[in-house]
Scaffold this motif. Structure first.
Motif, PDB file in Angstrom:
ATOM      1  N   THR A   1      -2.841   5.409  -2.942  1.00 46.30           N
ATOM      2  CA  THR A   1      -3.756   6.226  -2.388  1.00 46.30           C
ATOM      3  C   THR A   1      -2.936   7.968  -2.772  1.00 46.30           C
ATOM      4  OG1 THR A   1      -4.297   5.472  -0.442  1.00 46.30           O
ATOM      5  CG2 THR A   1      -4.845   7.450  -0.952  1.00 46.30           C
TER       6      THR A   1
ATOM      7  N   HIS B   1      -0.005  -3.001  -7.090  1.00 45.88           N
ATOM      8  CA  HIS B   1      -0.138  -2.781  -5.623  1.00 45.88           C
ATOM      9  C   HIS B   1      -0.901  -1.852  -5.385  1.00 45.88           C
ATOM     10  CE1 HIS B   1       3.554  -4.612  -4.894  1.00 45.88           C
ATOM     11  NE2 HIS B   1       4.387  -3.515  -5.860  1.00 45.88           N
ATOM     12  N   GLU B   2      -1.672  -1.294  -3.953  1.00 47.12           N
ATOM     13  CA  GLU B   2      -2.659  -0.014  -4.287  1.00 47.12           C
ATOM     14  C   GLU B   2      -2.125   1.048  -3.587  1.00 47.12           C
ATOM     15  OE1 GLU B   2      -5.012  -1.361  -0.998  1.00 47.12           O
ATOM     16  OE2 GLU B   2      -4.687  -3.503  -0.792  1.00 47.12           O
TER      17      GLU B   2
ATOM     18  N   ARG C   1       0.907  -0.962   0.163  1.00 51.30           N
ATOM     19  CA  ARG C   1       0.331   0.033   0.681  1.00 51.30           C
ATOM     20  C   ARG C   1       0.965   0.982   0.316  1.00 51.30           C
ATOM     21  NH1 ARG C   1      -2.383  -3.723   3.496  1.00 51.30           N
ATOM     22  NH2 ARG C   1      -1.250  -2.418   5.235  1.00 51.30           N
TER      23      ARG C   1
ATOM     24  N   TYR D   1      -3.411   8.692   6.810  1.00 47.43           N
ATOM     25  CA  TYR D   1      -3.097   7.425   5.907  1.00 47.43           C
ATOM     26  C   TYR D   1      -1.668   6.572   5.609  1.00 47.43           C
ATOM     27  CZ  TYR D   1      -7.375   8.997   2.473  1.00 47.43           C
ATOM     28  OH  TYR D   1      -8.503   9.568   2.417  1.00 47.43           O
TER      29      TYR D   1
ATOM     30  N   SER E   1      -1.872   3.189   7.810  1.00 41.81           N
ATOM     31  CA  SER E   1      -1.874   2.209   7.119  1.00 41.81           C
ATOM     32  C   SER E   1      -1.491   1.647   6.069  1.00 41.81           C
ATOM     33  CB  SER E   1      -3.977   2.252   6.816  1.00 41.81           C
ATOM     34  OG  SER E   1      -3.947   2.920   5.938  1.00 41.81           O
ATOM     35  N   ALA E   2      -0.979   2.869   5.528  1.00 44.46           N
ATOM     36  CA  ALA E   2       0.367   2.725   3.913  1.00 44.46           C
ATOM     37  C   ALA E   2       1.972   1.622   4.714  1.00 44.46           C
ATOM     38  CB  ALA E   2       0.349   3.869   3.836  1.00 44.46           C
ATOM     39  N   ASP E   3       2.181   1.100   3.919  1.00 47.32           N
ATOM     40  CA  ASP E   3       3.403   0.578   3.789  1.00 47.32           C
ATOM     41  C   ASP E   3       4.915   1.369   3.243  1.00 47.32           C
ATOM     42  OD1 ASP E   3       2.857  -1.656   3.972  1.00 47.32           O
ATOM     43  OD2 ASP E   3       1.918  -2.065   2.208  1.00 47.32           O
TER      44      ASP E   3
END
Length: 359
Positions: A33, A30-31, A2, A79, A82-84
């Motif tokens: 945002t 990959h996700e 993410r 954000y 929850s991000a990598d």
């Protein structure tokens, strides 16, 4: 993985950020945002799917930056949990990073920020030396605390440690459009006085009696806008990169009349690579990287700084010699296919982010 990608300065459809890097991440599954200055009229504002979420931010412009920074700080904090990985595209965003625990954070260094201050009309001249000092200090701190990727090999010497280079290569079509019959000369990219806005306006005046038009494709700052509107040259404004390349296809030549500014001396203008990729001869000023590429592959003309008359002569040569125009276009396209294609760099870019996210 993410990934949160953030910019408050660049257009949300910026070629490097959206059309190359974000598309590479999405293609790898990959996700993303995407925090960016998206307006309600922008098609991206309606782009939401399983892998891409677009979050609007205010735009930082001139001296009006604090509101955008505060908004970016709020959304990054929201954000990041929850991000990598966080991927930042503006040096201003170094001030907006969450102070508490955050994921792996990457700064994509697009330009020589300190050198670019000489072209920022909104920054008073007396403040430029101290601001440049602050920029260098911020770069040192960022180098210790973040991962860096560099857009140009010429930026390597600015930093104490080695950092991966993700160059501004482009998508190279298998085939290119033949020269059109409309006798157009194009410019693709941001428009400002230091990027040759006045020279291109004068060039349009010189070529108009010969039936050749100059088309400008890209956003303009206030000073360039005044020059363009006074000249009457055809200006498309901002156009997404894929559409801009369609407008480039078949042109007589592509312009890169940048001035001899410190920020440009270590960079290869992306527009030069894009013209080559689309088989369009290059007309460039003698900045080192652009000059070397153009002369090595014999894919265009190198003209003096601030001399639109010489540029006009080069364009008239191409107009009078269709075979020369075709040969230069073919050589440029072949060179781009061999060594300037984005897909290979995209794989390396994604692999590097995956490695850092897992570190």
């Amino acid at each position: 993985m993410r990934v949160v990608v953030c910019t408050i300065v660049h257009h949300p459809s910026d070629a490097r950020i959206y059309h190359r890097q974000i598309q590479a991440l999405l293609a790898a599954g990959h996700e993303v945002t995407y925090l960016a200055p998206v307006s309600a009229k922008d098609p991206l504002s309606e782009r939401h799917d399983d892998l891409l979420q677009v979050i609007p931010l205010p735009r930082a412009s001139g001296r009006r930056r604090l509101g955008a920074l505060l908004a970016a700080r709020h959304e990054l904090k929201r954000y990041a949990a929850s991000a990598d990985l966080l991927l930042l595209h503006d040096p201003e965003l170094l001030l907006a990073l969450p102070r508490l625990k955050r994921p792996a954070t990457v700064w994509d260094v697009h330009e020589d920020t300190a050198a670019a201050l000489s072209t920022k009309a909104w920054l008073p001249s007396p403040l430029r030396p101290s601001t440049a000092f602050a920029v260098h200090a911020a770069e040192r701190v960022a180098e210790r605390r973040l991962y860096l990727i560099l857009a140009e090999r010429g930026y390597v010497a600015r930093f104490r440690e080695p950092h991966p280079v993700v160059p501004n290569t482009t998508y190279v079509p298998d085939d290119v459009a033949p020269p059109g019959n409309d006798r157009r000369v194009v410019y693709v990219g941001h428009l400002s006085p230091d990027r040759g806005a006045a020279e291109m306006a004068e060039l349009a005046t010189l070529l108009e009696p010969r039936g050749i038009t100059v088309e400008l494709i890209g956003p303009a700052d206030a000073r360039a806008r005044a020059i363009i509107e006074a000249s009457g040259v055809r200006w498309h404004g901002f156009v997404p990169n894929d559409e801009a390349m369609r407008l480039t296809d078949g042109a007589l030549a592509g312009l890169s009349l940048l001035h001899d500014e410190p920020n440009f001396r270590h960079s290869l203008p992306t527009k030069v690579v894009e013209y080559m990729a689309h088989g369009v001869p290059v007309i460039t000023t003698p900045l080192p990287a652009a000059c070397e590429l153009t002369e090595r592959y014999r894919c265009g003309f190198v003209v003096p700084f601030r001399d639109p008359r010489v540029a006009a002569d080069a364009i008239l040569d191409l107009d009078a010699q269709p075979e020369l125009r075709t040969q230069m276009g073919v050589r440029g396209h072949a060179a781009a296919r061999e060594s300037l294609g984005w897909p290979a760099d995209a794989k390396a870019f994604v692999a590097q982010l995956e490695e850092w996210a897992c570190a």
